[in-house]
Enzyme design. Structure first.
Site, PDB file in Angstrom:
ATOM      1  N   GLY A 203       0.809  -1.109  -0.038  1.00 49.28           N
ATOM      2  CA  GLY A 203       0.075   0.062  -0.038  1.00 49.28           C
ATOM      3  C   GLY A 203       0.804   1.183   0.115  1.00 49.28           C
ATOM      4  O   GLY A 203       2.134   1.128   0.101  1.00 49.28           O
ATOM      5  N   ASP A 204       0.140   2.446  -0.092  1.00 50.52           N
ATOM      6  CA  ASP A 204       0.906   3.840  -0.122  1.00 50.52           C
ATOM      7  C   ASP A 204       0.728   4.122   1.408  1.00 50.52           C
ATOM      8  O   ASP A 204       0.326   3.444   2.264  1.00 50.52           O
ATOM      9  CB  ASP A 204       0.113   4.378  -0.984  1.00 50.52           C
ATOM     10  CG  ASP A 204      -1.125   4.779  -0.859  1.00 50.52           C
ATOM     11  OD1 ASP A 204      -1.821   4.652   0.334  1.00 50.52           O
ATOM     12  OD2 ASP A 204      -1.805   5.397  -1.850  1.00 50.52           O
ATOM     13  N   GLY A 205       1.424   5.414   1.391  1.00 58.22           N
ATOM     14  CA  GLY A 205       1.544   5.990   2.888  1.00 58.22           C
ATOM     15  C   GLY A 205       0.317   6.328   3.340  1.00 58.22           C
ATOM     16  O   GLY A 205       0.058   5.977   4.583  1.00 58.22           O
ATOM     17  N   GLY A 207      -2.913   5.045   2.643  1.00 57.43           N
ATOM     18  CA  GLY A 207      -3.778   3.997   3.137  1.00 57.43           C
ATOM     19  C   GLY A 207      -3.206   3.013   4.144  1.00 57.43           C
ATOM     20  O   GLY A 207      -4.223   2.286   4.870  1.00 57.43           O
ATOM     21  N   VAL A 208      -1.767   2.652   4.108  1.00 57.28           N
ATOM     22  CA  VAL A 208      -1.338   1.839   5.162  1.00 57.28           C
ATOM     23  C   VAL A 208      -0.200   2.236   6.001  1.00 57.28           C
ATOM     24  O   VAL A 208      -0.257   2.152   7.107  1.00 57.28           O
ATOM     25  CB  VAL A 208      -0.713   0.631   4.163  1.00 57.28           C
ATOM     26  CG1 VAL A 208      -0.108  -0.525   5.152  1.00 57.28           C
ATOM     27  CG2 VAL A 208      -1.716  -0.062   3.393  1.00 57.28           C
ATOM     28  N   GLY A 209       0.634   3.068   5.431  1.00 58.01           N
ATOM     29  CA  GLY A 209       1.878   3.604   6.044  1.00 58.01           C
ATOM     30  C   GLY A 209       1.058   4.512   7.346  1.00 58.01           C
ATOM     31  O   GLY A 209       1.616   4.217   8.610  1.00 58.01           O
ATOM     32  N   GLU A 247      15.613   6.142   9.191  1.00 58.16           N
ATOM     33  CA  GLU A 247      16.776   6.411   8.375  1.00 58.16           C
ATOM     34  C   GLU A 247      16.386   7.455   7.091  1.00 58.16           C
ATOM     35  O   GLU A 247      15.754   6.680   6.534  1.00 58.16           O
ATOM     36  CB  GLU A 247      17.171   4.939   8.042  1.00 58.16           C
ATOM     37  CG  GLU A 247      18.960   5.030   7.759  1.00 58.16           C
ATOM     38  CD  GLU A 247      19.066   5.202   5.985  1.00 58.16           C
ATOM     39  OE1 GLU A 247      19.408   6.374   5.916  1.00 58.16           O
ATOM     40  OE2 GLU A 247      18.726   4.386   5.442  1.00 58.16           O
ATOM     41  N   CYS A 281      21.135   6.713  -0.216  1.00 62.19           N
ATOM     42  CA  CYS A 281      21.213   7.967   0.770  1.00 62.19           C
ATOM     43  C   CYS A 281      22.530   8.464   1.388  1.00 62.19           C
ATOM     44  O   CYS A 281      22.595   9.430   1.760  1.00 62.19           O
ATOM     45  CB  CYS A 281      20.086   7.466   2.092  1.00 62.19           C
ATOM     46  SG  CYS A 281      20.729   5.913   2.683  1.00 62.19           S
TER      47      CYS A 281
END
Length: 477
Positions: A203-205, A207-209, A247, A281
């Protein structure tokens, strides 16, 4: 090999096809064509997974260390066995060259499981302080939210120590690169993890995150990704005062000291910047060089960058495409902005490489005469774009390096090792590489400032998933 099926979730030990879930296309970044679908979960899906993890926690947290070691070793053996499957999935979902996927991306999973197994066998879960027993206990249910750039690496750095600690978990991989996580889930299922210990929800942020971050039954969120998303997760988690490990990004400086071997230092610096198409990163995105060596440095950098080929994962090219459309546009905007702000182009530039009329391909790009006030010197591009900056003395070099909102990594090159180490000690970063030294799976990975909080990898990574309890009077003097 058929690509893994990302239209299913894994909850409470069962693969399920979510009812009414929105299916989004998975895009091959080298062709811009759909290669499959991913189901985007809902808050209800997240809740079901959390409830399964909560129900499994009491039993799994009581497992003896030896039993957890056996589970981790079984997972690790299957990771090694399926290395090429994982590599193929990563190349398909985010465009990493096949050579990089097989030699670095996919094996990073077993690298972290191997190290965590070693740590787990020796970790002192119970210690004595005077008459007090200090116990290290699993923190509880963990939400693990991972990115698309080094997908199995970032997943393994969370799943392995969480299992080792005795935690239960819900994994939400990036919806842009979920395929390798499906393979890991298959492996964990085959290895015999009890139902509910490990759960997977795509899922995306929104909807789930976010629902995972806010959930009152989640005790910890471990997130890798952007600063913007990290801040949002922290805000969502704050009302329940759960632990949040982050992170985030970086703008790492690579200080080339006056006595450094320029050929070795610059070739290494440019190569490390461009690996994984600059989508790391900790990439050395700012090279700081003595002003009187600037022209020579730029000549070397131009030769290295212009010698790099760009192409699809199967082409044998040095670097692949940017992983997704959104990031592709962002990188091109940074290149155009940098030219408008007055930096001089050494190699590359805006637009696709010659002969590439589709795919999210970007030329390996190097700028010189970058000043500390320019956007490219301050913001993370996350693409194959290098900024060369001049300094007049070491104090100025250190000041430029530390003049950043980020503090993930740093690099120092010099023939005098004592001098190089002295500069390394002045950098406000969580990590420093001296003379090209590589990463160490046993050492802590993480940064200062807006690069996040907490540490991953090895013993430090395991400790993130543990609470500390003092039991007074449990021992006599």
């Amino acid at each position: 090999m058929a690509l893994p099926d990302a239209t299913r979730f894994y909850i409470n030990g069962q693969w399920i096809t979510p009812e009414g879930a929105h299916l989004a296309d998975l895009i091959d970044p080298s062709t811009e064509e759909a290669i499959g679908k991913v189901a985007l979960g809902t808050p209800d899906d997240a809740d079901r997974a959390v409830q399964a993890a909560r129900a499994a926690f009491e039993g799994f947290s009581a497992w003896p260390v030896a039993q957890r070691v056996e589970l981790l070793e079984a997972i690790n053996a299957k990771l090694i066995e399926r290395n090429d499957d994982i590599a193929a999935a990563i190349s398909a979902e985010m465009g990493a060259p096949q050579r990089l996927s097989k030699a670095a991306q996919a094996p990073s999973g077993t690298q972290h499981f191997t190290e965590v197994i070693k740590v787990l066998k020796e970790f002192p879960f119970e210690e004595r302080l005077g008459t007090t027993t200090v116990r290290h206990e699993p923190i509880g249910v963990c939400a693990l939210i991972t990115p698309w750039n080094w997908p199995i690496n970032q997943t393994a750095t969370k799943v392995a120590p969480a299992l080792a600690a005795g935690c239960t978990m819900v994994l939400k991989p990036s919806e842009l690169a979920p395929l390798d996580a499906v393979i890991l889930t298959e492996i964990i299922d085959e290895a015999g993890a009890p139902a509910g210990v490990f759960n997977l929800v795509h899922g995306d942020g929104l909807g789930v995150g976010q629902p995972l971050s806010m959930h009152p039954e989640v005790d910890m969120v471990s997130f890798t990704g952007s600063v913007r998303a990290g801040v949002a997760i922290s805000e969502s988690a704050a009302p329940s005062v759960k632990r949040v490990a982050l992170e985030l990004g970086g703008k790492s400086a690579n200080i080339i000291l006056p006595d450094a071997d320029l050929q070795a230092a610059i070739r290494h610096g440019v190569t490390m910047m461009m690996v994984n198409t600059g989508q790391s990163c900790n990439a050395p995105s700012r090279i700081l060089v003595p002003r009187d060596k600037l022209d020579e440095v730029c000549d070397i950098a131009e030769a290295v960058a212009s010698g790099m080929s760009v192409g699809a994962p199967e082409s044998g090219a040095s670097i692949g495409p940017i992983a997704n459309r959104g990031q592709f546009g962002r990188v091109l905007n940074y290149i155009e902005m940098t030219m408008e702000e007055g930096a001089r182009l050494v190699s590359g530039g805006a637009g696709r490489p010659t002969g590439q009329d589709k795919g999210y391909f970007v030329q390996p790009t190097v700028f010189r005469d970058v000043t500390p006030d320019m956007t490219i010197a301050r913001e993370e591009v996350f693409g194959p774009v290098l900024a060369i900056m001049a300094y007049d003395d070491i104090d100025e070099a250190v000041a430029i390096a530390n003049d950043s909102d980020y503090g993930l990594s740093g690099y120092v090159w010099g023939a005098d090792l004592d001098a190089a180490n002295a500069v390394a000690s002045r950098l406000r970063t969580g990590m420093v590489h001296v003379n090209g030294a590589g990463l160490d799976a046993a050492a802590p990975f993480g940064g200062y400032k807006m690069s996040g909080n907490g540490r991953e990898w090895g013993r430090y990574g395991l400790e993130e998933f543990l609470e500390v309890k003092s039991v007074y009077g449990a021992r006599s003097v």
